[in-house]
Design an enzyme around this catalytic site. Structure first.
Site, mmCIF file in Angstrom:
data_model
loop_
_atom_site.group_PDB
_atom_site.id
_atom_site.type_symbol
_atom_site.label_atom_id
_atom_site.label_comp_id
_atom_site.label_asym_id
_atom_site.label_seq_id
_atom_site.Cartn_x
_atom_site.Cartn_y
_atom_site.Cartn_z
ATOM 1 C CB THR A 171 -0.992 -0.044 1.113
ATOM 2 O OG1 THR A 171 -0.461 0.015 2.636
ATOM 3 C CG2 THR A 171 -2.057 -1.619 1.211
ATOM 4 C CB ALA A 209 -0.757 -2.106 5.585
ATOM 5 C CG HIS A 210 -1.067 2.168 6.988
ATOM 6 N ND1 HIS A 210 0.059 3.004 7.770
ATOM 7 C CD2 HIS A 210 -1.851 1.632 7.146
ATOM 8 C CE1 HIS A 210 -0.312 2.614 8.444
ATOM 9 N NE2 HIS A 210 -1.744 1.488 8.348
ATOM 10 C CG ASP A 211 3.369 4.437 7.619
ATOM 11 O OD1 ASP A 211 4.051 5.747 6.334
ATOM 12 O OD2 ASP A 211 1.925 4.818 8.602
#
Ligand SMILES: CC(C)(COP(=O)(O)OP(=O)(O)OC[C@H]1O[C@@H](n2cnc3c(N)ncnc32)[C@H](O)[C@@H]1OP(=O)(O)O)[C@@H](O)C(=O)NCCC(=O)NCCS
Length: 230
Positions: free
Chosen positions: A133, A151-153
């Site tokens: 993402t 996913a993010h980060d």
């Protein structure tokens, strides 16, 4: 298997490994190098499975040759990736390839999705139906197998392996050489306190990881706990 075009450079692509995963990855090589016409459209491209001691001459229509035979190919740009699940072996093969002047090529299925703000290291293999993402940092020679997401980060180290259907939620840090088994679910961390999977750790298939995993530790179950051999 070769595709001849009018003239121009030729490329020899070696996919190191000839096991099940390598046979799943070769179609990505085809798509990346041939069908999508990446690089010089006039190039002649030959694809090889490469393994130390080939037991067969051909697999799924591609030649299987030894490492030394591949290294001896002259007069072509030699490119490679490594479809070997064992991350220590993968790292060794990568070093050997780079020392021999081969050029790493990342492989991404047309059905893999990468959103925005990601930094992905060289040599990644992103299989079909995977998603990376936003705003992740991913190291070298990452394997993201079918239906997995990052996913993010998240921050993923070098030579990390995600088996199929891994759900790696936001703000998780996965250190070098960690292996995450099929269907594992990893709880999100926070920017201030990411959830950490330690270097060389193994997450068993189906595990639900709710807390940090120490380096070189195998965890299984829901919630995931260190595996005890009876
Ligand atoms: C966790 C794992 C690494 C352990 O492998 P191992 O050390 O060889 O362990 P064993 O198979 O000897 O099993 C040891 C015990 O753990 C149990 N166990 C193994 N994997 C387990 C898992 N994922 N979840 C729960 N229990 C598990 C076994 O049933 C066995 O229990 P017992 O001692 O009561 O009989 C492995 O089972 C695993 O999950 N690997 C990931 C597989 C995968 O995702 N492959 C993808 C291929 S693309």
């Amino acid at each position: 298997m070769s595709t001849s075009r009018d003239s121009g450079d030729s490329i020899a692509f070696g996919l190191f490994g000839a096991g099940g995963f390598a046979r799943e990855v070769m179609p990505l090589v085809r798509e990346e190098l041939m069908d999508r016409g990446r690089g010089d459209r006039r190039a002649t491209i030959e694809l090889f499975f490469v393994e130390p001691e080939p037991h067969v001459a051909e697999l799924n229509g591609y030649q299987v040759i030894s490492d030394s035979a591949f290294m001896r190919i002259l007069g072509a740009r030699r490119q490679f990736n490594v479809a070997i699940g064992d991350s220590r072996v993968r790292e060794r093969v990568v070093r050997q390839c780079l020392d021999n002047g081969l050029e790493p090529v990342s492989l991404k299925s047309p059905r893999a999705t990468i959103y925005e703000g990601n930094a992905i290291g060289e040599g990644a293999i992103l299989c079909a139906n995977t998603i990376i993402t936003s705003n992740t940092t991913i190291g070298r020679f990452f394997h993201l197998n079918l239906f997995s997401y990052v996913a993010h980060d998240c921050v993923v180290g070098d030579y990390v392996t995600f088996a199929p259907n891994v759900h790696c939620n936001g703000n998780v840090h996965v250190h070098d050489h960690a292996y995450v088994g099929t269907g594992a679910i990893i709880k999100q961390g926070t920017p201030a306190k990411p959830l950490v999977i330690g270097k060389g750790a193994v997450v068993g298939m189906g595990a639900v990881v709710t807390k940090d995993v120490a380096p070189d530790t195998t965890v299984v179950g829901n919630p995931a706990r260190p595996l005890v051999h009876h």
